[in-house]
Every structure is written in C-alpha cells, then in structure tokens.
Design a protein around this motif. Structure first.
Motif, PDB file in Angstrom:
ATOM      1  N   LEU A   1       0.827  -1.204   0.000  1.00 51.28           N
ATOM      2  CA  LEU A   1       0.000   0.000   0.000  1.00 51.28           C
ATOM      3  C   LEU A   1       0.863   1.258   0.000  1.00 51.28           C
ATOM      4  O   LEU A   1       0.494   2.261  -0.612  1.00 51.28           O
ATOM      5  N   ALA A   2       2.007   1.208   0.650  1.00 55.37           N
ATOM      6  CA  ALA A   2       2.911   2.364   0.634  1.00 55.37           C
ATOM      7  C   ALA A   2       3.363   2.656  -0.793  1.00 55.37           C
ATOM      8  O   ALA A   2       3.399   3.821  -1.220  1.00 55.37           O
ATOM      9  N   ALA A   3       3.707   1.610  -1.545  1.00 52.76           N
ATOM     10  CA  ALA A   3       4.116   1.811  -2.938  1.00 52.76           C
ATOM     11  C   ALA A   3       2.951   2.330  -3.775  1.00 52.76           C
ATOM     12  O   ALA A   3       3.129   3.209  -4.629  1.00 52.76           O
ATOM     13  N   MET A   4       1.744   1.816  -3.547  1.00 52.87           N
ATOM     14  CA  MET A   4       0.569   2.300  -4.255  1.00 52.87           C
ATOM     15  C   MET A   4       0.323   3.776  -3.937  1.00 52.87           C
ATOM     16  O   MET A   4      -0.049   4.561  -4.819  1.00 52.87           O
ATOM     17  N   THR A   5       0.520   4.151  -2.684  1.00 52.73           N
ATOM     18  CA  THR A   5       0.297   5.536  -2.268  1.00 52.73           C
ATOM     19  C   THR A   5       1.210   6.491  -3.019  1.00 52.73           C
ATOM     20  O   THR A   5       0.778   7.564  -3.471  1.00 52.73           O
ATOM     21  N   LEU A   6       2.463   6.121  -3.184  1.00 51.56           N
ATOM     22  CA  LEU A   6       3.385   6.990  -3.923  1.00 51.56           C
ATOM     23  C   LEU A   6       3.046   7.024  -5.405  1.00 51.56           C
ATOM     24  O   LEU A   6       3.280   8.037  -6.077  1.00 51.56           O
ATOM     25  N   GLN A   7       2.467   5.935  -5.935  1.00 51.50           N
ATOM     26  CA  GLN A   7       2.018   5.983  -7.326  1.00 51.50           C
ATOM     27  C   GLN A   7       0.812   6.914  -7.462  1.00 51.50           C
ATOM     28  O   GLN A   7       0.713   7.671  -8.444  1.00 51.50           O
ATOM     29  N   VAL A   8      -0.113   6.864  -6.497  1.00 54.47           N
ATOM     30  CA  VAL A   8      -1.230   7.813  -6.494  1.00 54.47           C
ATOM     31  C   VAL A   8      -0.691   9.239  -6.467  1.00 54.47           C
ATOM     32  O   VAL A   8      -1.164  10.118  -7.203  1.00 54.47           O
ATOM     33  N   ARG A   9       0.304   9.478  -5.630  1.00 54.50           N
ATOM     34  CA  ARG A   9       0.902  10.823  -5.556  1.00 54.50           C
ATOM     35  C   ARG A   9       1.451  11.254  -6.905  1.00 54.50           C
ATOM     36  O   ARG A   9       1.235  12.402  -7.339  1.00 54.50           O
ATOM     37  N   SER A  10       2.146  10.349  -7.598  1.00 53.21           N
ATOM     38  CA  SER A  10       2.748  10.717  -8.868  1.00 53.21           C
ATOM     39  C   SER A  10       1.689  11.006  -9.936  1.00 53.21           C
ATOM     40  O   SER A  10       1.920  11.816 -10.842  1.00 53.21           O
ATOM     41  N   GLU A  11       0.512  10.377  -9.836  1.00 57.68           N
ATOM     42  CA  GLU A  11      -0.531  10.576 -10.832  1.00 57.68           C
ATOM     43  C   GLU A  11      -1.425  11.765 -10.508  1.00 57.68           C
ATOM     44  O   GLU A  11      -2.010  12.370 -11.403  1.00 57.68           O
TER      45      GLU A  11
END
Length: 200
Positions: free
Chosen positions: A184-194
């Motif tokens: 989920l931490a990795a997903m969160t940073l992907q959400v941030r980038s998008e």
C-alpha cells in the motif's frame, strides 16, 4: 468508509497540527483523475458528493491562503472482489514538518469512537523512493459482527498531503496484522505521482 474520509477532511479544515503559509504561491496542486494506478481503479459515482473544495482563490492559489481539500473514491473489481480506494487530503503551502503532517492525517482518521487501530502507525520508505509515507490499519464496524479493515498510508510534502485508504468491503477480512502495508505504501506513492500536478 466515508467515516474515515470525513474525519480526515474535518481535521484539515480545522488545521489541527498542520500549518501553512498564507501568501506564498503553490508549486504543486492535487488534481484527481478519472482513473488511478495505471487505469486499474475507476473513479466511482458513489463517492463523496463533493470531490474538491475549491472556493475563490487568493494570491497563494488557495482561498485566503488556506489549503484546498480534495476527496475522491475509486473502485476496482465487482461483487465479491470489489476494492475501494479512497484519497483524501489537501494542497497549499505547508510549513509543518512532513512527519507531523502525516501523523495528523493518520490521527484524524483514527478519531471516530467506533474505529479501532490494531496496527499502529509506522514509517515506510518503498525501495527506490525518495519520500517516506506513514501507514496504519484501522478497523470499523461492518455488517453484523464483522469489522472492516481500513489500511491506509499518508504522504506529505511542501505543497501536497493526502491519505490513501484501501478496503475490500465485500470480501473476507484478513487479520489486520497480515495486511501488506509495504504494497500500500508503494501504491500511495504511485497515487501521488498521478495526482500531483504543477500549479497553474
């Protein structure tokens, strides 16, 4: 699910624990797209009634220099396998240390009396990332005697902060301690980038 979102938005509205500058321009803003995570999550029509608090702007790009709040809900899958992704946060020019802002987001989500926190906050820096997120697992009442797990992670930088929560309301609930917060931490940073876009 909305209980968590409303509590965090309320925290940001009050400015509890988070400070911002009233006159500096924003370098970045949050703009929630129609899909997230490479198109795998679709924005839900059943999400919050207001996706962005965007009142008349002042010189900082946000009303009277205060942060602009955002809330959006996304879904993936169908009955039995449905996943709900909730993003709630704000953008502006923040001066609170990033760790303090992340703590404020997680504390706001855990504030309702019916919410429990079986997995307390922990800091995670995904491999290759240059930013740390803070994650926790909450549980809230579901149907009958079932409690729904609400794992979530929060990021904070100079201009943007948000909490990303992922739930599977239709499926079996695993033990909170077994939830993969690194994923989920990795997903969160992907959400941030998008979602994080240059201002203007």
């Amino acid at each position: 699910m909305l209980i968590v979102a409303v509590s965090v938005v309320g925290l940001l509205a009050a400015g509890a624990g988070v400070r911002w500058m009233a006159s500096a321009p924003d370098d970045y803003r949050l703009s929630m797209p129609d899909t997230l995570l490479g198109g795998s999550y679709q924005r839900s029509e059943d999400g919050p009634p207001s996706s962005e608090d965007d009142p008349p702007t002042g010189p900082s790009g946000t009303a009277a220099g205060k942060p602009t709040r955002i809330t959006a809900q996304y879904e993936k899958g169908s009955a039995g396998t449905r996943e709900v992704l909730m993003v709630t946060g704000a953008y502006g020019r923040f001066t609170t240390p990033h760790s303090g802002s992340r703590t404020a987001l997680l504390s706001g989500a855990a504030a309702p009396t019916e919410v429990q926190a079986p997995v307390p906050p922990e800091d995670i820096t995904p491999p290759g990332a240059d930013i740390t997120v803070s994650c926790q697992v909450l549980t809230r009442p579901g149907d009958g005697d079932v409690r729904v797990n609400v794992p979530m992670c929060a990021w904070s930088d100079r201009n943007t902060m948000a909490l990303v929560a992922l739930v599977t309301p239709d499926g079996p609930q695993p033990a909170p301690e077994g939830i993969d917060l690194d994923r989920l931490a990795a997903m969160t940073l992907q959400v941030r980038s998008e979602a994080r876009q240059p201002a203007g």
